[in-house]
Enzyme design. Sequence first.
Site, PDB file in Angstrom:
ATOM      1  N   HIS A   1      41.695 -11.781  -4.668  1.00 35.05           N
ATOM      2  CA  HIS A   1      41.979 -11.123  -5.987  1.00 35.05           C
ATOM      3  C   HIS A   1      43.179 -10.208  -5.932  1.00 35.05           C
ATOM      4  O   HIS A   1      43.651  -9.936  -6.978  1.00 35.05           O
ATOM      5  CB  HIS A   1      40.838 -10.545  -6.615  1.00 35.05           C
TER       6      HIS A   1
ATOM      7  N   ASP B   1      44.089  -8.003  10.459  1.00 37.48           N
ATOM      8  CA  ASP B   1      44.766  -7.230   9.376  1.00 37.48           C
ATOM      9  C   ASP B   1      46.087  -6.753  10.028  1.00 37.48           C
ATOM     10  O   ASP B   1      46.546  -7.172  11.145  1.00 37.48           O
ATOM     11  CB  ASP B   1      43.817  -6.146   8.812  1.00 37.48           C
TER      12      ASP B   1
END
Length: 338
Positions: free
Chosen positions: A247, A201
């Site tokens: 998403h 990340d």
Amino acid sequence: MSTPTGSAHERMMRLLHAPVITQALAVAAELRLADLVAEGPRDVKDLADASGTDPGALHRVLRALAAEGVFTETAAGTFAATPLSDTLRGGADSLRDWARLWGLPERNAALGALRHSVRTGQPSFPHLYGTSWWTHLATHPEQAAIFAGAMGDLSRRLHAATLDAYDLSDVSLVVDVGGGHGHLVAELLRRHPRLRAVLLDQPAVVARAAAVLGPAGVADRAETVGGDFFTAVPPGADVYLMSMILHDWDDERAATLLGAVRRAMRDDSVLLVVDAIVPAGDVPHDGKIRDLIMLTLHPGRERTEAEFAALFAGSGLRLTETREVGASTGLLVARPAD
């Protein structure tokens, strides 16, 4: 799903009042009311003293939530826990931070500006605040902590349970792409003692993973990598995992991300995607509601199985299996197409 009762007008009134209940839940979560009544019933004056609130106002909130089955009024002005209120307690199966997330004023303002998104097709958050939701969180660490906690709430229980639908017993190395602070990695490593994981990340995000991985007792089997997952993903893993990542992005950015993952995969690697899989027709599904959140906050969207398959195909992957695990998430399995 049970059939709604009452007249059409009564049912519509319950739908229209739902945001009020949501805000009451956010307040209850912020004040830790579920923890305060966990050991037994408490008088509202006692609860007000413990939470630093006005007794009359607190009673009105508790009364409304008790009418919905969250808390129960055992005697006049005395409230106790219920199975619903227990979900707002701090702990491994908590939804407390998820409830607190619904109390963030900027997020709620974006949802309140849904009409802008419907008219323009663009998220309302940057229209209101001149910046993206992600940039906003980066400059508001207290809200970022609530958001990370909310994602941890879901990862520890819901998303990890979704991955139980896939056999990881023979897997040696997993790369969690966009894995945040490592809540899902910690749960997977706890469940699979032979597994190792890489958490990818942004650098500022993975810097906080030690606070999750260490107490979970899995830090020795987890590596953290700070980087840009649109550009490069650690290569050579058996399984690549994306939990509630695709998403967040429109099709173009999602394809770029999937392309980076495909370049990192071996020919025998597997990609596991945990996300809502939106069904057709009038079937009730949480993804249909969350899709409106995506519409206001992000350029992303919730997708159908066919839309996922098309994304994969355009990125050198093929959808090989889909498992609809529950009303909130499903599991999609993809492999290299060549």
